[in-house]
Write a protein that holds these residues in place. Structure first.
Motif, short mmCIF file in Angstrom:
data_model
loop_
_atom_site.label_atom_id
_atom_site.label_comp_id
_atom_site.label_asym_id
_atom_site.label_seq_id
_atom_site.Cartn_x
_atom_site.Cartn_y
_atom_site.Cartn_z
N CYS A 282 9.57 0.51 -14.22
CA CYS A 282 10.97 0.37 -13.77
C CYS A 282 11.72 -0.62 -14.64
O CYS A 282 12.89 -0.40 -14.98
N VAL B 298 10.52 6.00 -11.52
CA VAL B 298 9.09 6.08 -11.28
C VAL B 298 8.80 6.52 -9.84
O VAL B 298 9.28 5.91 -8.88
N THR C 250 4.11 0.50 -11.61
CA THR C 250 5.42 0.96 -11.17
C THR C 250 6.51 -0.04 -11.56
O THR C 250 7.56 0.34 -12.11
N THR D 259 5.84 6.87 -7.03
CA THR D 259 4.54 6.25 -6.77
C THR D 259 3.96 6.80 -5.48
O THR D 259 4.65 6.89 -4.46
N ASN E 188 11.08 4.49 -7.49
CA ASN E 188 11.50 3.15 -7.91
C ASN E 188 11.28 2.12 -6.80
O ASN E 188 12.09 1.23 -6.56
N SER F 102 -1.41 -0.07 -9.22
CA SER F 102 -0.32 0.91 -9.14
C SER F 102 1.03 0.21 -8.98
O SER F 102 2.03 0.64 -9.57
N SER F 103 1.07 -0.85 -8.19
CA SER F 103 2.32 -1.60 -8.00
C SER F 103 2.77 -2.25 -9.30
O SER F 103 3.96 -2.23 -9.62
#
Length: 408
Positions: free
Chosen positions: A64, A70, A60, A72, A88, A56-57
């Motif tokens: 960006c 974004v 993201t 999250t 973001n 997920s990181s």
């Protein structure tokens, strides 16, 4: 109910109980229906056992870099629940959190939302309010009855599936994979990391039933020269899974795929507690390895780096099956292992019992402060692992380590 400040909201959240679960989707479905904002932004849903937070990181950060705004949603948090909802990569203010909670409870005043459900609803409202171009939603537990499974995703991403939460999801890989496979949608799109055969078979069968196009990571062109800031071969695999997912999302959404922006996004991505090395009074290795798959990855990276910790501080939840990880844990060091308690955590394995189960080399400490006080001056490298809640106790005392270190 109206929250006037974050202290009031935090007290309400604590009363809900972090570990209270009610595996049904009725409350969430009722909120989503009443709220009416589910089509405001596309969603990438990240599901699996290991690597969800890292993947997920990466997603993201890549999005960006491509100029998207974004939102999250991840879990768990280390120091404050505000870590779970970002725009973001930035947490929202305490004031905005109160506003979000008030909006959710106004929309569904009688819903009886659980802790995780309330935060999921708040994330959805936050993303709509902030006008995000994309939401990356990490599943909490499983897939079928996870609160995040009430928002139809544009893309479902499966990280590696292994044995974890067996008492909730099932005792075998097949049962766990079947639960997670229900995150797919009819005629949808999904992508999966390399899976063990049992999980792969279940995912493929469920995709066929739903008419969902399931891609494997090998179907999609990788991007060369990815350099994640996070250590370990498994992080390069998580990064390539994120790249594959991003390629599919670009194809669906019309965003132009840019390999250079992908590389910079991967390089800038950071998430604490994933084979994280910090130098302080000694070297600490912080890793959330808590099941056999994650411990295998941890052991492989320590061997690759020729690192042998002088001592290990370990804790886990009491529902964990320690059999698959015990031998690996004891093999990682020639020194002591400290079984550590986690204060104010009803699910934590009682530290004295944990020490007895792990064996004669293992000492017991009531909490992280006591464990750190037990270290000797010669213990220059300390591995802290087993539970993200144990790491949370460490970060509460050393919050600076939650941030990405400055580039050399």
């Amino acid at each position: 109910m109206k929250f006037k400040n974050f202290v009031e909201f935090s007290a309400y959240l604590d009363d809900l109980g972090l570990f209270h679960m009610d595996l049904s989707l009725g409350r969430m479905e009722g909120f989503v229906h009443n709220w009416g904002g589910k089509s405001c932004f596309p969603v990438i849903h990240v599901v699996g056992t290991n690597g969800k937070g890292s993947t997920s990181s990466y997603l993201t950060s890549i999005a960006c870099e491509h100029g998207l705004k974004v939102g999250t949603f991840t879990s768990p948090h280390f120091v404050t629940p505000r870590e779970r909802i970002t725009v973001n990569g930035t947490m929202l203010s305490e004031e905005e959190w109160c506003e979000l909670a008030n909006q959710v409870l106004e929309t569904a005043p009688q819903a009886g939302l659980t802790y995780f459900e309330l935060l999921t609803c708040m994330a959805l409202v936050a993303f709509k309010n902030n006008g995000v171009d994309l939401a990356v939603m990490e599943a909490g537990l499983g897939g079928r009855f996870d609160a995040t499974n009430t928002v139809d995703p544009d893309l479902t991403v499966f990280t590696p599936i292994g044995l974890d939460h067996e008492k909730v999801l099932g005792a075998t890989i097949d049962l766990i994979a079947a639960d997670k496979a229900d995150a797919m949608r009819e005629s949808g799109i999904a992508v999966t990391a390399v899976q063990v055969p049992e999980a792969s078979t279940v995912l493929a069968a469920r995709a066929a039933e739903l008419g969902c196009k399931l891609h494997t990571i090998d179907d999609l062109d990788p991007v060369a020269e990815l350099r994640p800031s996070l250590a370990g071969e498994h992080q390069r695999e998580n990064a390539q899974l994120a790249v594959a997912a991003w390629r599919l999302f670009c194809g669906k959404s019309g965003v132009e795929f840019n390999a250079d922006k992908v590389r910079s996004g991967v390089a800038k991505a950071f998430i604490a507690g994933r084979l994280q090395l910090v130098d302080s009074d000694r070297t600490y290795i912080l890793d959330g390895a808590h099941n056999s798959h994650a411990f295998d990855a941890l052991e492989a990276e320590l061997k690759h780096s020729d690192v042998k910790p002088d001592v290990i501080i370990f804790s886990c939840m009491k529902d964990k099956n320690l059999g698959p990880v015990k031998e690996t844990l004891l093999r990682l060091t020639d020194g002591a292992v400290i079984a550590c308690g986690i204060e104010n955590n009803e699910r934590a394995y009682p530290y004295k019992e944990l020490a007895e189960v792990l064996g004669e080399r293992v000492k017991a400490a009531a909490n992280i402060d006591e464990a750190l006080a037990m270290l000797n001056s010669g213990d220059r490298t300390v591995l802290i692992c087993g539970s993200l809640f144990l790491l949370a106790a460490f970060y509460t005392r050393y919050p600076d380590f939650l941030r990405m270190p400055p580039a050399d």
